[in-house]
Design a protein around this motif. Structure first.
Motif, PDB file in Angstrom:
ATOM      1  N   LEU A 105      64.642  37.932  82.015  1.00 31.13           N
ATOM      2  CA  LEU A 105      65.895  37.522  82.647  1.00 31.13           C
ATOM      3  C   LEU A 105      65.770  36.122  83.234  1.00 31.13           C
ATOM      4  O   LEU A 105      64.688  35.695  83.641  1.00 31.13           O
ATOM      5  N   SER A 106      66.883  35.421  83.250  1.00 34.74           N
ATOM      6  CA  SER A 106      66.999  34.102  83.879  1.00 34.74           C
ATOM      7  C   SER A 106      65.900  33.151  83.377  1.00 34.74           C
ATOM      8  O   SER A 106      65.220  32.507  84.148  1.00 34.74           O
ATOM      9  N   THR A 107      65.747  33.099  82.035  1.00 35.24           N
ATOM     10  CA  THR A 107      64.718  32.266  81.411  1.00 35.24           C
ATOM     11  C   THR A 107      65.337  31.478  80.267  1.00 35.24           C
ATOM     12  O   THR A 107      66.142  32.010  79.500  1.00 35.24           O
ATOM     13  N   LEU A 108      64.922  30.216  80.114  1.00 36.32           N
ATOM     14  CA  LEU A 108      65.406  29.371  79.043  1.00 36.32           C
ATOM     15  C   LEU A 108      64.531  29.580  77.813  1.00 36.32           C
ATOM     16  O   LEU A 108      63.316  29.377  77.857  1.00 36.32           O
ATOM     17  N   TYR A 109      65.145  30.006  76.690  1.00 37.68           N
ATOM     18  CA  TYR A 109      64.444  30.228  75.433  1.00 37.68           C
ATOM     19  C   TYR A 109      64.915  29.209  74.397  1.00 37.68           C
ATOM     20  O   TYR A 109      66.094  28.855  74.351  1.00 37.68           O
ATOM     21  N   CYS A 110      63.960  28.756  73.570  1.00 37.76           N
ATOM     22  CA  CYS A 110      64.274  27.820  72.491  1.00 37.76           C
ATOM     23  C   CYS A 110      63.918  28.466  71.148  1.00 37.76           C
ATOM     24  O   CYS A 110      62.952  29.225  71.050  1.00 37.76           O
ATOM     25  N   VAL A 111      64.701  28.122  70.127  1.00 39.12           N
ATOM     26  CA  VAL A 111      64.569  28.739  68.805  1.00 39.12           C
ATOM     27  C   VAL A 111      64.643  27.656  67.733  1.00 39.12           C
ATOM     28  O   VAL A 111      65.412  26.699  67.850  1.00 39.12           O
ATOM     29  N   LYS A 112      63.829  27.812  66.675  1.00 41.98           N
ATOM     30  CA  LYS A 112      63.970  27.006  65.469  1.00 41.98           C
ATOM     31  C   LYS A 112      63.597  27.881  64.269  1.00 41.98           C
ATOM     32  O   LYS A 112      62.795  28.809  64.394  1.00 41.98           O
ATOM     33  N   VAL A 113      64.181  27.571  63.113  1.00 38.70           N
ATOM     34  CA  VAL A 113      64.071  28.431  61.930  1.00 38.70           C
ATOM     35  C   VAL A 113      63.639  27.595  60.731  1.00 38.70           C
ATOM     36  O   VAL A 113      64.068  26.446  60.565  1.00 38.70           O
ATOM     37  N   GLN A 114      62.812  28.196  59.885  1.00 37.00           N
ATOM     38  CA  GLN A 114      62.328  27.563  58.657  1.00 37.00           C
ATOM     39  C   GLN A 114      62.618  28.473  57.467  1.00 37.00           C
ATOM     40  O   GLN A 114      62.399  29.687  57.529  1.00 37.00           O
ATOM     41  N   ALA A 115      63.132  27.906  56.380  1.00 41.64           N
ATOM     42  CA  ALA A 115      63.353  28.654  55.143  1.00 41.64           C
ATOM     43  C   ALA A 115      62.150  28.474  54.217  1.00 41.64           C
ATOM     44  O   ALA A 115      61.576  27.388  54.143  1.00 41.64           O
ATOM     45  N   PHE A 116      61.766  29.557  53.503  1.00 47.29           N
ATOM     46  CA  PHE A 116      60.633  29.452  52.577  1.00 47.29           C
ATOM     47  C   PHE A 116      60.827  30.414  51.410  1.00 47.29           C
ATOM     48  O   PHE A 116      61.590  31.382  51.477  1.00 47.29           O
ATOM     49  N   SER A 117      60.116  30.108  50.317  1.00 38.55           N
ATOM     50  CA  SER A 117      60.149  30.931  49.105  1.00 38.55           C
ATOM     51  C   SER A 117      58.735  31.395  48.793  1.00 38.55           C
ATOM     52  O   SER A 117      57.830  30.570  48.592  1.00 38.55           O
ATOM     53  N   GLU A 118      58.534  32.707  48.754  1.00 34.91           N
ATOM     54  CA  GLU A 118      57.210  33.238  48.449  1.00 34.91           C
ATOM     55  C   GLU A 118      56.866  33.058  46.975  1.00 34.91           C
ATOM     56  O   GLU A 118      55.720  32.816  46.621  1.00 34.91           O
ATOM     57  N   VAL A 119      57.867  33.173  46.096  1.00 33.54           N
ATOM     58  CA  VAL A 119      57.609  33.081  44.654  1.00 33.54           C
ATOM     59  C   VAL A 119      57.091  31.697  44.289  1.00 33.54           C
ATOM     60  O   VAL A 119      56.124  31.554  43.532  1.00 33.54           O
TER      61      VAL A 119
END
Length: 567
Positions: A410-424
């Motif tokens: 609670l009451s915490t600043l969270y940051c997010v980032k996302v990466q796309a990848f292909s296993e094949v």
């Protein structure tokens, strides 16, 4: 005499033994059977080999072969052509085999005059499965600092072929500089190809091998061939440093210009499969639409890239104002492997202690090739954005474009980032921009809810109180107008109900007019003379309505009371 008879008998027995012995040993021999029977097949060439440990004096060998009879499963042995009465431990029977996918059996024995050894163990084979790919044919040409090579399939000039599909062959080139300490390099080549990146005026040796990768078969190398390179002419008109930049299935070709005068360019492409066909493919090159007679040093060739599997070759043709032309080196494009994956777009929302992440695939919604052919997955990184330098980064991998991260503080600043990848394709894109959001606090949320409720309640009271008061006033006005109050004024209340009722009609006779009559009488009483009042009172008694004494006394009391009120 007896001794003579005995000797004669022994001699007779010996003579009989010598006569009978050849007859008894006929068909028997001390010849050994051949061992370690093997059949070697290269293309359609068949060789039978074996070992023999016996006495080689005057020994020959003969072999038989049979095909399995599918009807009665009986084995019918026939002499093997090319392998009869040979004095070596191998023989060629290529002409005897025509069915390369059928099962064959081979056996062999040793012979010496009339003596025959037992048959060897039977060797069973299916030619196609034990055959080895033969060496391909190789032709070389040295020109302008490069080596042009032309490779022909292993059975190019044969009528009978083991390998029917020549187009399936892949060729491996091994090349090295003809020196005391050569550096050997290996690379895949096409039937017609060019070997560049070679030192000028240098002798190189090479050999080529044909393979069938899908069947895990490797052939024999061709004989070693050596050739000397020439010096390369540096033509400033040619485009140099030809390279490809591709992002989210958008393909651009870039090159450098060395020519200081006017020059135009024509970008050409060739489909990759056309190089796998033996022969000359120089007439198969096509111009890229939109990249013809341009002066820029870049070109967008995304229009020729289809969604079907395959690769392409591109080159740049430079043309001067004097109709001179020069071709650049070729570059290979395998779209799904050359292409780079860009960063996705993300949108972050929060509810209580859960992060909700919505992902837009790289290239946007219009880039269907990225979604249809890469089968993208997504790697989510999230962490607490605090003053502490040590960030505990957590990771979550998903295949959908919507994700939820729970169990947050609670009451915490969270940051997010996302990466796309292909296993094949073993490819990963860049990370998206960081998105940060703060989770709500537990106590502050309760206070906010309470404050909101109290504020709403006060607002309702402030609006409702004037409204109720106004409605109440309107109600009183309406009631007063349509249903007025019936109480007399204070200056009339002192007369008493009995005296007042004796002067006027009873309320039951005229209930509606009672109030208005009282007002009229009040005015008259103020003006009436007390004597007149007596006179009217006397007249009333004389009328004979009330004649008893008690009434008289009551009337007198009422007169006194009325007189006091008037005074």
């Amino acid at each position: 005499m007896v001794v003579g008879v005995g000797c004669a008998a022994v001699a007779a027995l010996l003579s009989c033994f010598l006569v009978v012995l050849p007859l008894r040993c006929a068909g028997q021999t001390d010849l050994k059977s051949p061992q370690d029977i093997q059949v070697y097949v290269v293309n359609t060439n068949f060789t039978l080999r074996w070992n023999y440990t016996g006495n080689y004096t005057n020994v020959t060998f003969s072999a038989e072969m049979s095909d399995t009879n599918e009807k009665n499963q009986e084995t019918e042995w026939k002499e093997l052509p090319g392998c009869q009465n040979v004095n070596r431990t191998e023989c060629d029977f290529s002409s005897a085999v025509t069915k390369y996918y059928d099962e064959h059996k081979v056996r062999i024995r040793a012979e010496r005059g009339e003596e025959l050894s037992p048959w060897s163990t039977i060797f069973t084979m299916t030619p196609y499965f034990i055959a080895q790919i033969g060496p391909p044919g190789v032709e070389l040409q040295s020109t302008n600092g490069v080596i042009k090579i032309k490779v022909s399939p292993p059975e190019a000039n044969q009528v009978r072929k083991m390998w029917i599909a020549d187009l399936r062959f892949k060729y491996i080139l091994v090349i090295w500089e003809n020196s005391s300490n050569p550096e050997v390099r290996s690379q895949s080549i096409f039937p017609t190809d060019t070997i560049d990146d070679l030192a000028p005026d240098t002798t190189y040796c090479l050999k080529v091998q044909a393979t069938l990768p899908f069947e895990f078969q490797e052939g024999l190398f061709s004989p070693i061939r050596c050739i000397k390179t020439t010096c390369k002419v540096n033509d400033l008109l040619c485009a140099t440093n030809v390279r490809i930049l591709a992002l989210n299935m958008k393909f651009h070709l870039h090159w450098n210009n060395q020519y200081k005068q006017h020059v135009s360019y024509n970008v050409q492409y060739l489909r990759g499969y056309q190089k796998t066909i033996p022969g000359d493919y120089s007439t198969e090159w096509r111009s890229v639409p939109g990249c013809e007679n341009i002066t820029d040093t870049q070109c967008n060739f995304s229009s020729i890239i289809s969604t079907t599997p395959g690769f392409y070759y591109l080159r740049v043709q430079a043309m001067s104002e004097y109709n001179k032309s020069c071709l650049s080196n070729e570059v290979k494009v395998d779209p799904l492997r050359t292409n780079e994956i860009g960063p996705p777009d993300i949108k972050v929302d929060i509810s209580d202690v859960s992060l909700h992440i919505q992902i837009s695939p790289p290239g946007g919604s219009e880039c269907e090739v990225m979604r249809d052919h890469y089968d993208l997955s997504y790697r989510i990184l999230y962490w607490k954005n605090s003053s502490n330098n040590e960030k505990e980064v957590k990771m979550k991998e998903i295949k959908q474009t919507i994700a939820t991260v729970s169990d947050l503080t609670l009451s915490t600043l969270y940051c997010v980032k996302v990466q796309a990848f292909s296993e094949v394709y073993n490819k990963s894109g860049d990370y998206s921009k960081e998105e940060c959001i703060k989770t709500p606090g537990g106590k502050s949320l309760s206070l906010i809810i309470l404050a909101t409720f109290v504020t709403a309640l006060i607002a309702v009271l402030l609006v409702a109180t004037p409204l109720v008061f106004g409605l109440y006033q309107i109600y009183n006005k309406i009631k007063y107008f349509f249903f007025p109050s019936c109480q007399p004024p204070l200056n009339i209340e002192g007369f008493g109900g009995q005296v007042f009722s004796s002067l006027y009609l009873s309320t039951t006779d005229e209930p509606i007019e009672n109030c208005s009559i009282i007002e009229a009488i009040t005015e008259e009483v103020n003006q009436i003379d007390f004597k007149d009042y007596k006179h009217s009172k006397q007249s009333s008694r004389d009328s004979g309505t009330y004649s008893n004494d008690s009434d008289t006394s009551g009337s007198k009391a009422s007169e006194e009371t009325l007189e006091k009120e008037i005074v």
